[in-house]
Scaffold this motif. Sequence first.
Motif, mmCIF file in Angstrom:
data_model
loop_
_atom_site.group_PDB
_atom_site.id
_atom_site.type_symbol
_atom_site.label_atom_id
_atom_site.label_comp_id
_atom_site.label_asym_id
_atom_site.label_seq_id
_atom_site.Cartn_x
_atom_site.Cartn_y
_atom_site.Cartn_z
ATOM 1 N N GLY A 40 0.824 -1.199 0.000
ATOM 2 C CA GLY A 40 0.000 0.000 0.000
ATOM 3 C C GLY A 40 0.857 1.246 0.000
ATOM 4 O O GLY A 40 2.069 1.196 -0.223
ATOM 5 N N ASN A 41 0.248 2.406 0.252
ATOM 6 C CA ASN A 41 1.007 3.678 0.285
ATOM 7 C C ASN A 41 0.596 4.520 1.493
ATOM 8 O O ASN A 41 0.603 5.738 1.436
ATOM 9 N N ARG A 42 0.198 3.821 2.592
ATOM 10 C CA ARG A 42 -0.131 4.515 3.820
ATOM 11 C C ARG A 42 1.181 4.706 4.584
ATOM 12 O O ARG A 42 1.695 3.789 5.216
ATOM 13 N N LEU A 43 1.749 5.950 4.514
ATOM 14 C CA LEU A 43 3.103 6.205 5.001
ATOM 15 C C LEU A 43 3.278 5.906 6.485
ATOM 16 O O LEU A 43 4.343 5.452 6.909
ATOM 17 N N ARG A 44 2.252 6.136 7.283
ATOM 18 C CA ARG A 44 2.395 5.897 8.723
ATOM 19 C C ARG A 44 2.490 4.404 9.059
ATOM 20 O O ARG A 44 2.889 4.040 10.159
ATOM 21 N N SER A 45 2.122 3.552 8.082
ATOM 22 C CA SER A 45 2.176 2.115 8.323
ATOM 23 C C SER A 45 3.316 1.430 7.579
ATOM 24 O O SER A 45 3.524 0.231 7.762
ATOM 25 N N TYR A 98 5.552 4.194 -4.274
ATOM 26 C CA TYR A 98 4.509 4.916 -3.540
ATOM 27 C C TYR A 98 3.315 5.167 -4.447
ATOM 28 O O TYR A 98 2.156 4.999 -4.058
ATOM 29 N N GLY A 122 1.305 2.105 -5.044
ATOM 30 C CA GLY A 122 0.798 1.456 -3.829
ATOM 31 C C GLY A 122 1.479 0.133 -3.575
ATOM 32 O O GLY A 122 0.844 -0.827 -3.116
ATOM 33 N N GLN A 143 3.767 -2.509 3.973
ATOM 34 C CA GLN A 143 3.282 -1.809 5.155
ATOM 35 C C GLN A 143 2.583 -2.786 6.089
ATOM 36 O O GLN A 143 2.221 -3.892 5.709
ATOM 37 N N GLN A 151 -0.309 -4.431 8.028
ATOM 38 C CA GLN A 151 -1.756 -4.580 7.918
ATOM 39 C C GLN A 151 -2.363 -4.406 9.298
ATOM 40 O O GLN A 151 -1.771 -4.789 10.306
ATOM 41 N N GLN A 152 -3.539 -3.797 9.366
ATOM 42 C CA GLN A 152 -4.130 -3.494 10.661
ATOM 43 C C GLN A 152 -5.578 -3.958 10.731
ATOM 44 O O GLN A 152 -6.305 -3.949 9.734
#
Length: 394
Positions: free
Chosen positions: A310-315, A337, A340, A344, A346-347
Amino acid sequence: MRDAFIDFGKLMQSAFFRDRLKMVFGKENQTLYSRRIEDEIYREVRKDRDGMLSEWEKQVQGKLPGISDLSRDVFQSLFSMNVKEKPEDVLSPMAKKFHRPILRQLMRSPVYPAIRAICEGNELPAYDATEEFMRQIIENLDRLMDAANGPKQSLSVLEKETAKQEERLEQLGELLDRRDPARLDPKLEKKILRLANRTHSKVRQLAALEKMVEDNLLRHQEQVESVLSAAGQAAMEKADETAQILLSWGTDPGNMRPDALNGQLLQKVRQNGQLVKISQYLGRLREMMRVKRKNATVYGRGEKYGLELGNRLRSVISSEFGPLAAPETIPLFLRKYQRGALLQHQQRERVCKGQGDKIVCLDESGSTMQNGGDNAAWGKAVAYALLDITGFHR
């Protein structure tokens, strides 16, 4: 018939004297072990639910004295989590040669696993299944007894002769207790010898009678299996009906105990054929929902449990930021980036979905009442299930 023991000395040295005179005939009619708590559960559920079973048992008590013990065994085989047979030497002839074959045939039948799945640990379905099974057995008791007895009434004769043999052994024991080895008493020894010869002659007769009962049941195996197969099928249907009614209309779908509320509920619903038919579908739907809710897991907010792209920078994991260290590799980072494709964490995060109004339209035309009204019952069951879901999420 020639006597086995000519004189008292041979009797005292014989294996019969050492073994047979010590033999104790079994008197138990219950063929399965049960714990005290299981006995108490059966006593309680029978007290609360006993309708016709006691009446049926009284009607055939003369033909089959241990009929109530057979009922107890059937309940034990369906309800208990640990079904274990007692050894044969503690059982009465009737329990050994009649009760146990019936019980074993039930436990080997194809429907037994299905009945166990419904009844194990559930008092009301287990008792209703027992009552239905025993009803079928009692209605066909003459056929089953004839199959075991054969033309010579072998089972009945075996029971009577076993009781007489028990009396002879007791008399022998009493006579031997009276005998004083230090003082010879020819009359007493002669009496003991005569009774011992008679008792010994009956040993083979009892063994022959037991073999005849086994052969009779084997000869009429098809007849016996047809009766017990029908009884097992009827018991399964009764247990399933009871379970589905409690799952459908009970306040607690997992509660199948013999309390006053459940008893009244079963009585009321069974008076209405349409409610019984709806229960066949609604019970399964409510059970599916109950299991799903029971197995649901609540996760903490943002708990990490895996990796994804993915491209969720905080993760994004720290190693993915390596290309930013040199100007030449920055475009590689930006390309990943943009696509994607960064690795990262996964949550698990709570997802809230809208629970709007539910509008249910039921087709109640004449076509839904065909084939016994199964389609109409299914539609009503789905409507009730949606009502349950709405109430849970309100």
